[in-house]
Write a protein that holds these residues in place. Structure first.
Motif, mmCIF file in Angstrom:
data_model
loop_
_atom_site.group_PDB
_atom_site.id
_atom_site.type_symbol
_atom_site.label_atom_id
_atom_site.label_comp_id
_atom_site.label_asym_id
_atom_site.label_seq_id
_atom_site.Cartn_x
_atom_site.Cartn_y
_atom_site.Cartn_z
ATOM 1 N N ASP A 115 0.730 -1.221 -0.044
ATOM 2 C CA ASP A 115 0.093 0.065 -0.111
ATOM 3 C C ASP A 115 0.753 1.218 -0.014
ATOM 4 O O ASP A 115 1.014 2.096 0.743
ATOM 5 C CB ASP A 115 -0.837 -0.029 1.134
ATOM 6 C CG ASP A 115 -1.974 -1.348 1.072
ATOM 7 O OD1 ASP A 115 -3.100 -0.999 0.273
ATOM 8 O OD2 ASP A 115 -1.619 -2.423 1.562
ATOM 9 N N HIS A 158 0.801 3.629 -2.438
ATOM 10 C CA HIS A 158 -0.211 4.601 -2.777
ATOM 11 C C HIS A 158 0.314 5.753 -3.307
ATOM 12 O O HIS A 158 -0.104 7.125 -3.004
ATOM 13 C CB HIS A 158 -1.331 4.986 -1.690
ATOM 14 C CG HIS A 158 -2.315 3.802 -1.490
ATOM 15 N ND1 HIS A 158 -3.126 3.493 -2.449
ATOM 16 C CD2 HIS A 158 -2.272 2.804 -0.541
ATOM 17 C CE1 HIS A 158 -4.093 2.475 -2.066
ATOM 18 N NE2 HIS A 158 -3.472 2.090 -0.976
ATOM 19 N N ASP A 204 -1.455 -2.237 -4.255
ATOM 20 C CA ASP A 204 -1.611 -0.924 -4.226
ATOM 21 C C ASP A 204 -0.500 0.058 -4.258
ATOM 22 O O ASP A 204 -0.197 0.833 -3.259
ATOM 23 C CB ASP A 204 -2.592 -0.581 -3.025
ATOM 24 C CG ASP A 204 -4.042 -0.849 -3.322
ATOM 25 O OD1 ASP A 204 -4.584 -1.193 -4.352
ATOM 26 O OD2 ASP A 204 -5.117 -0.760 -2.496
ATOM 27 N N HIS A 238 -6.664 -0.757 -6.234
ATOM 28 C CA HIS A 238 -6.508 0.705 -6.833
ATOM 29 C C HIS A 238 -5.521 0.423 -7.973
ATOM 30 O O HIS A 238 -5.978 0.980 -9.106
ATOM 31 C CB HIS A 238 -5.736 1.560 -5.692
ATOM 32 C CG HIS A 238 -6.537 2.010 -4.753
ATOM 33 N ND1 HIS A 238 -6.968 3.356 -4.751
ATOM 34 C CD2 HIS A 238 -7.124 1.380 -3.591
ATOM 35 C CE1 HIS A 238 -7.926 3.386 -3.403
ATOM 36 N NE2 HIS A 238 -7.683 2.261 -2.883
ATOM 37 N N HIS A 270 -3.226 -9.564 -1.599
ATOM 38 C CA HIS A 270 -3.549 -8.136 -1.549
ATOM 39 C C HIS A 270 -4.748 -8.117 -0.162
ATOM 40 O O HIS A 270 -4.302 -7.623 0.750
ATOM 41 C CB HIS A 270 -3.687 -7.300 -2.505
ATOM 42 C CG HIS A 270 -4.249 -6.169 -2.558
ATOM 43 N ND1 HIS A 270 -3.275 -5.041 -1.907
ATOM 44 C CD2 HIS A 270 -5.415 -5.075 -2.492
ATOM 45 C CE1 HIS A 270 -3.513 -3.949 -1.783
ATOM 46 N NE2 HIS A 270 -4.715 -3.968 -1.860
ATOM 47 N N HIS A 273 -3.708 -4.025 2.096
ATOM 48 C CA HIS A 273 -5.084 -3.832 1.946
ATOM 49 C C HIS A 273 -5.655 -3.042 3.086
ATOM 50 O O HIS A 273 -6.359 -1.916 2.910
ATOM 51 C CB HIS A 273 -5.845 -4.936 1.523
ATOM 52 C CG HIS A 273 -7.172 -4.428 0.981
ATOM 53 N ND1 HIS A 273 -7.481 -3.550 0.170
ATOM 54 C CD2 HIS A 273 -8.734 -5.209 1.198
ATOM 55 C CE1 HIS A 273 -8.829 -3.416 -0.025
ATOM 56 N NE2 HIS A 273 -9.548 -4.228 0.541
ATOM 57 N N HIS A 309 -4.204 -1.582 5.406
ATOM 58 C CA HIS A 309 -3.316 -0.418 6.125
ATOM 59 C C HIS A 309 -3.184 -0.464 7.371
ATOM 60 O O HIS A 309 -2.537 0.689 8.039
ATOM 61 C CB HIS A 309 -3.745 0.941 5.519
ATOM 62 C CG HIS A 309 -4.049 1.182 4.229
ATOM 63 N ND1 HIS A 309 -3.910 2.682 3.647
ATOM 64 C CD2 HIS A 309 -4.043 0.306 3.110
ATOM 65 C CE1 HIS A 309 -4.179 2.460 2.353
ATOM 66 N NE2 HIS A 309 -4.292 1.057 2.070
HETATM 67 ZN ZN ZN Z 1 -4.572 0.397 -0.136
#
Ligand code: ZN
Length: 241
Positions: A8, A10, A36, A63, A115, A148, A150
């Motif tokens: 993640d 991001h 992600d 994402h 994930h 996923h 976080h």
């Molecule tokens: Zn995420």
């Protein structure tokens, strides 16, 4: 073998750089990313290029799949959809090519990687005992890594009982049983600690160690505001929630 695991990102380049600097201070044998890479944040292309170059395996998160068009953006909440659309508009051909290769589940070195979860690798958040038990029951391998949510987690299934839970910085976990770990998030932590998260597995010692590193949160917030990304997404980085 030592493996650094992160998830993640991001599109938070400042956080990714800080995590990789910390990892490189004591270089592991492999780097694994649980998905992600993009979404929410302001630097998707740089993050894709770095993860593609550095990670030995990288999963695709919801994402990543949404930005590449595999998931309908109607399934995303408001700010997530706005950020995904913005990402689609700025994504380089190279980054798009990388995202196109990613799968939401995988296996490496005898470790199961999802994930989300084993039940639903794209969407399920493993945040309850029931969800953790289900994934450990379904997984064909005793050590399971998920992203996923976080939220950094370390859960072990011992004699039909789940033990463990949140895994703040410095937490160590034994890897010898049936174990589920979430490294937490590099680029948008949601467990109350705004620092970027990663995990190191030491397969020889059968130990996992959870790490957090400071990064320049304000740099990422400035980059997000300059790109016109939703203010709530920028603001939450200060709080780690
Ligand atoms: Zn995420």
């Amino acid at each position: 073998m030592r493996i650094a695991v992160f998830s993640d990102v991001h599109a938070n380049l400042a956080a990714l750089e800080a995590v990789l600097a910390a990892i490189d201070a004591d270089p592991p044998d492999e780097l694994w990313c649980l998905g992600d890479v993009v979404g929410y944040g302001p630097r998707p292309n740089e993050c894709c290029d770095i993860v593609e170059a550095r990670a030995d395996i990288c999963l695709g998160g919801n994402h990543d799949l949404a930005v590449r068009g595999t998931i309908d953006l109607a399934e995303f909440s408001g700010d997530a959809a706005v950020a995904a659309r913005w990402t689609q508009g700025v994504l380089s051909a190279r980054a798009a090519g990388f995202l196109a290769t990613l799968e939401p589940e995988g296996e490496r070195e005898g470790v199961a990687l999802y994930h989300g979860s084993a039940r639903d690798p794209v969407w399920e958040y493993v945040l309850s005992d029931e969800a953790a038990a289900a994934t450990l029951a379904i997984s064909p391998l005793p050590l399971v890594l998920v992203g996923h949510s976080h939220v950094a987690l370390a859960v072990e299934w011992e004699n039909d009982v789940l033990v463990g839970g949140l895994a703040p910085a410095g937490t160590e976990a034994d890897l010898s049983g049936r174990v589920l770990l979430n490294p937490g998030s590099v680029g948008q932590p949601r467990d109350g600690d705004p620092r970027a998260a990663f995990l190191v597995l030491d397969r020889d010692r059968q130990r996992a160690t959870f790490h957090r590193v400071d990064y320049d949160v304000e740099r990422t917030q400035r980059e997000m505001r300059a790109e016109g990304l939703p203010e709530t997404l920028a603001a939450r980085l200060s709080r780690g929630e």
